[in-house]
Design a protein around this motif. Structure first.
Motif, short mmCIF file in Angstrom:
data_model
loop_
_atom_site.label_atom_id
_atom_site.label_comp_id
_atom_site.label_asym_id
_atom_site.label_seq_id
_atom_site.Cartn_x
_atom_site.Cartn_y
_atom_site.Cartn_z
N GLY A 100 0.82 -1.21 0.00
CA GLY A 100 0.00 0.00 0.00
C GLY A 100 0.85 1.25 0.00
N VAL A 103 2.33 1.99 -3.44
CA VAL A 103 1.37 2.59 -4.37
C VAL A 103 1.12 4.05 -4.01
CG1 VAL A 103 -1.02 2.49 -5.18
CG2 VAL A 103 0.28 0.38 -4.89
N VAL A 104 1.03 4.34 -2.71
CA VAL A 104 0.80 5.72 -2.28
C VAL A 104 1.98 6.61 -2.68
CG1 VAL A 104 0.54 7.23 -0.28
CG2 VAL A 104 -0.77 5.11 -0.41
N ASN A 107 2.02 7.32 -6.42
CA ASN A 107 0.99 8.24 -6.88
C ASN A 107 1.18 9.65 -6.32
OD1 ASN A 107 -1.16 6.89 -8.67
ND2 ASN A 107 -0.63 5.37 -7.14
N LEU A 110 3.57 11.13 -8.57
CA LEU A 110 2.89 11.47 -9.82
C LEU A 110 2.13 12.80 -9.67
CD1 LEU A 110 2.29 10.38 -12.67
CD2 LEU A 110 0.28 9.27 -11.71
N THR B 282 -5.27 9.43 -9.76
CA THR B 282 -4.10 9.42 -8.89
C THR B 282 -4.52 9.49 -7.43
OG1 THR B 282 -2.98 10.64 -10.61
CG2 THR B 282 -1.89 10.55 -8.49
N TRP B 283 -5.43 10.38 -7.13
CA TRP B 283 -5.85 10.55 -5.73
C TRP B 283 -6.67 9.38 -5.24
CZ3 TRP B 283 -3.58 13.32 -2.28
CH2 TRP B 283 -2.76 14.37 -2.74
N PHE B 285 -5.99 6.30 -5.95
CA PHE B 285 -4.98 5.33 -5.50
C PHE B 285 -4.36 5.77 -4.18
CE2 PHE B 285 -5.03 3.74 -9.87
CZ PHE B 285 -5.02 2.39 -9.61
N ILE B 286 -4.12 7.08 -4.04
CA ILE B 286 -3.49 7.56 -2.81
C ILE B 286 -4.41 7.32 -1.62
CG2 ILE B 286 -2.68 9.63 -1.59
CD1 ILE B 286 -1.77 10.68 -4.37
N GLY B 289 -4.95 3.48 -1.08
CA GLY B 289 -3.70 2.88 -0.64
C GLY B 289 -3.37 3.26 0.79
#
Lengths: 289, 327
Positions: A100, A103-104, A107, A110, B282-283, B285-286, B289
């Motif tokens: 997790g 992935v955080v 992103n 990104l 993107t957010w 996933f954030i 996650g």
């Protein structure tokens, strides 16, 4: 002759993978923990080098030590306050937590830096080479990476075998309960181990970023390479990690020589073959969870 | 069956029955969303069976999605097999391929098993790039001329919905059936004490192999359906670790790994957050996650674990209890 050149380049590339693998290997050796965010953290470090250099107005090389320290601190805090809570007989929580986080991190990078390719500047050393003959030449930077891998593994080896803290690492790895009875705080040892692992991944991120362009999504591939180096070399063997990195690097460069696009595939296939025929790795001691 | 289980089973059945008639009364937009929710529910139920009950923490399930996507494409678009018939066929392809994969990755344990499955998925992705009939990595589309000949858009849409609906029901029933069988008993024994179970004659590798194949088949079927729904196969998307493993893993951790209702709770959270962050992938996933990572530290059994702590109950009758004093 181009094959000899490929061999040389492959071996040198192996140095980079060995640096990636060192942190994975250490974390697994000391606390049986596999950090799935390892690759993403390397990319995070590369971006941190970019940002610290631009805010402080220094070169990327100068900001590297700062980032390594920062990463080490992050590793210590992360282990003490997050990963230590997931330790138990079932590795599930730790694996998933780190997955997790990976992935955080990816992103967040990104969102902050966009998907544009970036690169780090290591100075003139990046392009200068030692010319051996017409077809073989060694880049100063690849050589530096390789030497750095050997120094890193060597100093880790000395640290683990010669220092009292290193002895505490080994004791905790062998038997945390007894180590605790001898007055070792295993949770703190885990924190130190993760600090070293994060520090080395910071170094790996720098060398990667100076070698090729990177983007936020570049992490997972680096995790796979580092992991393959560890397994090919054999779990529980530090120098095996270097051998594993070299085998992987050579396989990738040879694959690329065969057909463009086969570099990754060749590396993965060599890994799967080692898994099939020498599951304990080339230098493995057969340590298993 | 306890009273809670009885109410739960009846309630769940009612929900699924009502849902089955959705195309007759619901809106198109909602139907599209429901297909997505149902496919994620199926993937989550299956990943939970794998990781939560069998200790096989795979992060390479995208490999089976990708294989199924390409096998469905080659059957329906290139060889004029009905796309909906190709769904069970792709499932079989995945089950077959899962056997040699297992022989390799089962040599690894824990976190290394996880990364090993990821490598294998990557190998499948890179191999499909080399196959020219499958487009060598270029976007491939299912056309009305070949794959969808004879299907109107409306019919196709409803068939996709009912297929997703059946996959979710099937996944639910499979889990209940497996966990209530001898296999489930063996799984729980292995999970609680692997050495003890082995000592009592449980063949761990065989048990894990069966689960691995069931999950591969079901994941494959879902993968084929997902790509019938999108009508395109893109290499990167078909083998996406983010879409087909990360989100699924997050759903299960948030809902509750190793709990039968976990995937349902998790998919609910997924739905809410996806709706809130519609345009910001993107957010999404954030947030998911971070939620999952936090959950794995704070409550490793997810929302289901939190509920259980407050009031133990069960929707599906799968827990075995020792009743002392009853003969």
């Amino acid at each position: 002759m181009s094959w000899i050149n490929a061999l040389v380049q492959g071996v040198l590339l192996g140095g980079l993978y060995a640096i990636f693998a060192t942190g994975l290997s250490l974390a697994f050796g000391v606390m049986r923990f596999v950090n799935l965010a390892h690759g993403d953290l390397a990319i995070l470090a590369a971006y941190l080098v970019l940002s610290t250099a631009s805010t402080m107005g220094v070169s990327h090389v100068v900001s590297l030590p700062l980032v390594v320290l920062l990463m080490a601190g992050l590793g210590y805090v992360g282990q003490r306050f997050v990963f230590n809570r997931t330790i138990g007989p079932d590795p599930l929580a730790g694996i998933l937590c780190s997955f997790g986080i990976g992935v955080v991190v990816q992103n967040l990078l990104l969102a902050r830096y966009t998907a544009t390719d970036r690169y780090l500047d290591a100075g003139s050393i990046e392009t200068s080479t030692i010319r051996i003959n017409d077809s073989v030449s060694i880049g100063h930077f690849s050589l530096l990476t390789f030497v750095c891998a050997i120094l890193l593994l060597g100093s880790l080896q000395i640290f683990l075998s010669r220092t009292s803290l290193g002895r505490a690492f080994r004791a905790t790895a062998d038997d945390p309960a007894t180590a605790q009875l001898m007055g070792i705080n295993d949770k703190r040892i885990y924190g130190f181990a993760m600090a070293i692992a994060f520090g080395t991944v910071g170094i790996a991120g720098f060398f990667l970023g100076a070698r090729e362009t990177f983007a936020p999504a570049a992490g997972p591939n680096q995790l796979l390479f580092g992991f393959e180096a560890v397994v090919i070399g054999g779990l529980g063997s530090l120098w095996g990690t270097l051998i594993g990195g070299i085998v992987l690097g050579v396989a990738q460069v040879f694959g690329n020589q065969l057909s463009v696009g086969w570099n990754l595939l060749a590396g993965h296939i060599v890994f799967l073959m080692v898994l099939a025929f020498r599951p304990n790795g080339l230098l493995g001691t057969g340590v298993r969870t | 069956m306890s009273r809670g289980s009885r109410i739960g089973t009846v309630g769940m059945t009612l929900i699924f029955v009502v849902l089955g008639f959705f195309p007759l009364y619901g809106s198109d937009r909602m139907q599209v969303t429901l297909v997505q929710v149902l496919t994620y529910l199926t993937l989550a139920i299956m990943w939970n069976l794998l990781a939560g009950y069998s200790g096989l923490v795979s992060v390479g399930q995208q490999g089976f999605i990708g294989i199924a996507a390409y096998s469905m494409f080659s059957m329906s678009e290139l060889n004029s097999i009905d796309p909906f018939v190709s769904v069970p066929l792709s499932a079989m392809v995945c089950a077959a391929i899962s056997i040699p994969v297992a022989l390799l990755v089962f040599r690894l344990r824990g976190g290394y098993f996880a990364i090993g499955t990821w490598v294998v998925a990557e190998v499948f992705r890179l191999l499909t790039l080399e196959i020219n009939v499958l487009g060598a990595g270029n976007v491939q589309s299912l056309t009305t001329k070949n794959a969808f000949s004879g299907y109107g858009l409306e019919v196709r849409k409803n068939l996709v919905f009912w297929s997703a609906w059946m996959l979710a029901i099937g996944a639910t029933l499979t889990t209940i059936f497996v966990l209530r069988s001898r296999l489930g008993l063996a799984l729980q024994a292995v999970r609680d004490d692997a050495d003890g179970a082995r000592g009592l004659g449980v063949d761990i590798t065989r048990v894990r192999m069966i689960i691995w194949m069931i999950v591969a088949a079901w994941t494959g079927a879902t993968g084929a359906l997902i790509h019938i729904n999108s009508a395109t196969v893109t290499n990167r998307d078909a083998f996406s670790v983010a879409s087909w493993t990360a989100l699924v893993v997050f759903i299960v951790i948030i809902g509750g790994v190793g709990s039968t209702i976990g995937p349902y709770l998790g998919v609910g959270v997924y739905w809410i957050i996806t709706e809130q962050l519609k345009q910001q992938n993107t957010w999404r996933f954030i947030v998911l996650g971070a939620l999952a990572a936090t959950m794995s530290v704070v409550s490793p059994k997810g929302i289901a674990g939190l509920i259980h702590r407050w009031k133990p109950f069960e929707i599906f009758p799968v827990t075995r209890r020792l009743e002392v004093g009853k003969e």
